[in-house]
Design a protein around this motif. Sequence first.
Motif: not given
Length: 633
Positions: A95-111, A172-181
């Motif tokens: 699993f170690e590389t699976w979540t590296e591309q998650l956009p946790f740092a997206d400022p709009a998403e954090q807001q 929200r995290v699952l929704a972020m993954v769903e939107k990864m295009d």
Amino acid sequence: MADTTPDPSGTDPFAAMLEAQARWTQMMFAPLTQPSTAGEDAAPLPMADLQKWAENATRLQTMWLEFCQTNAIEATSEMMAGDPAEWPAKWFAMFETWTEQLPFADPAEQQRWWAESAQLWQALLVPPGESQDAAGGDAELPREDRRFADPRWREQPIFALIHQTYLLLTERVLAMVEKMDHVDHAKREQLKFATQAMAEALSPANFAATNPIVLDRIMETRGESLVKGMQNLLQDLQKGQLTHSDPQAFTVGEDIAATPGQVVFETPLYQLIQYEPTTEKVLSVPLIIFPPWINRFYILDLNEKKSFVKWALDQGLTVFMVSWKSADASMKDIVWDDYIAAQIEAIDHVRKRLRQPHVHAIGYCVAGTTLAATLALLATRGEADKVKSATFFTAQIDFTDAGDLLHFVDDQQIAAIQGLKRDGYLDGRFMAATFNLLRGNDLIWNYVVRNYLLGEDHTAFDLLHWNGDVTNLPAKWHRDYLQDLYRDNLLVKPGRLQALGTPIDLRKVEVPTYVQAGKDDHIAPAASVWKITEHFRGPLRFVLAGSGHIAGVVNPPAAGKYQYWINEDGDVDTLEEFRAGATEHPGSWWPDWIEWIRAQDSKEVQARGKRKPGSGQKDKVIEPAPGRYVKER
């Protein structure tokens, strides 16, 4: 073997862990075992309660120290592949590389997260001047989940806030993954699976400090529940496997796998069981069942009421069952060809034993996959008539839509799995852990809470007992299965795979076929099982059963459970079309199957001679059913 004796110098990290554990235990129980300092108004605990808390605190600390200072770790190391401190890291390395591309740092998403969190906190926390009832148990919560159905998750605002915040973040995290295009579909699905698994593991229900039910149980039992939970945990650590059912509740050959019969043939790979007939006359064509070698065969013979074997005997069938040997070092070179050769050998033995030209054959799950290859090979050889009919229980031959297991078949995952092998075989507990992960809440975390945090006794459940009775797998064949079938989908590509020197072409299979799929199957999804209709050329009856991979199959008519769907239209091209025009029938699909079997050949013979295994001096049998292979661990 690693030395597990704590270093007296204090520099050994294992010793440091023991010391930290001791401090944690003391801190946890200190407020309850020491005199109150809260002032004159604070009521001290009764002396009996203080003694109980102190006793349980000591028992907890002692159990953990004894476990760590004995050979439990070394014993586990011998059972598992390598150092037990390393195998979970190896297993989870996939699993170690699976979540590296998650956009946790997206400022709009954090807001957006902060805004929704603030609204949630404002709604659930008790404002100054309001009563607790105004914002507590009577408040309508925006998100529901059965893990938090107990009223105690709502009665206190802090626990309502904890679990609602968790559900919000998970959503929200699952929704972020769903939107990864920016990643392909397969990678996105892999990320969704990994993220869901991570979210399930981090549920506040899985931690004592954030679970009000666990906290109540601790207080009610004066810490006794933690002691019992620790006992359950240490027992599971010793055997290297999560316990789902009382391991002492069932005995193979006595109250499960108990249908009378005899082992009439065996090889180093399997035993062949013939069951005693229960009717005076039997169908002339015998039935041979190939169960999956990744599990024990007795899923089809749990007990008299649930047993497919017993029911088939009562319908007038002569039933044979293959019992696969759990892999050991002697099977390190077992591959695809060996299982196909075993199926052909077993079919020929049954035909010769009963002097019958052909058999009915059932392939369950992965054994159905190889049965498809066996049928294609026999057709190429001009020997297709050895099999009168073939039945497939939740079996896949085309792995395009094989579901969540596809997340474990890229190069990284296959390498990680192969890193777990030992002496040429893969310990069955790793495979069990993988299947449990597919339903993490139900098969992992539910039992972590019940067994370890609440300290409940294990229940007696035959199906879960079977689920935990794992078999080892030949590592070379398991790797090839993942690569050639799941990853590369070669079985449906004519000539790309061979068996016993013969190219496999599924288009040559014209044997009458009955295909059963489970509507809610998460291991062999119905959409994947359906694809068998796109490759075989003979008459085929497809049945969609209610429930999943096990309950959809093991559904005796007397239980009156679930339902099944059949579409009698012979011109149906897709599963969606099948569903749209299908008729729902209540209860089990088994009666439909036996009616179909009789339609293939209804001739009957007397149940005598070798139809009754071991009944005559000339019929030399090996041992009574269920045989020794199923009992080997």
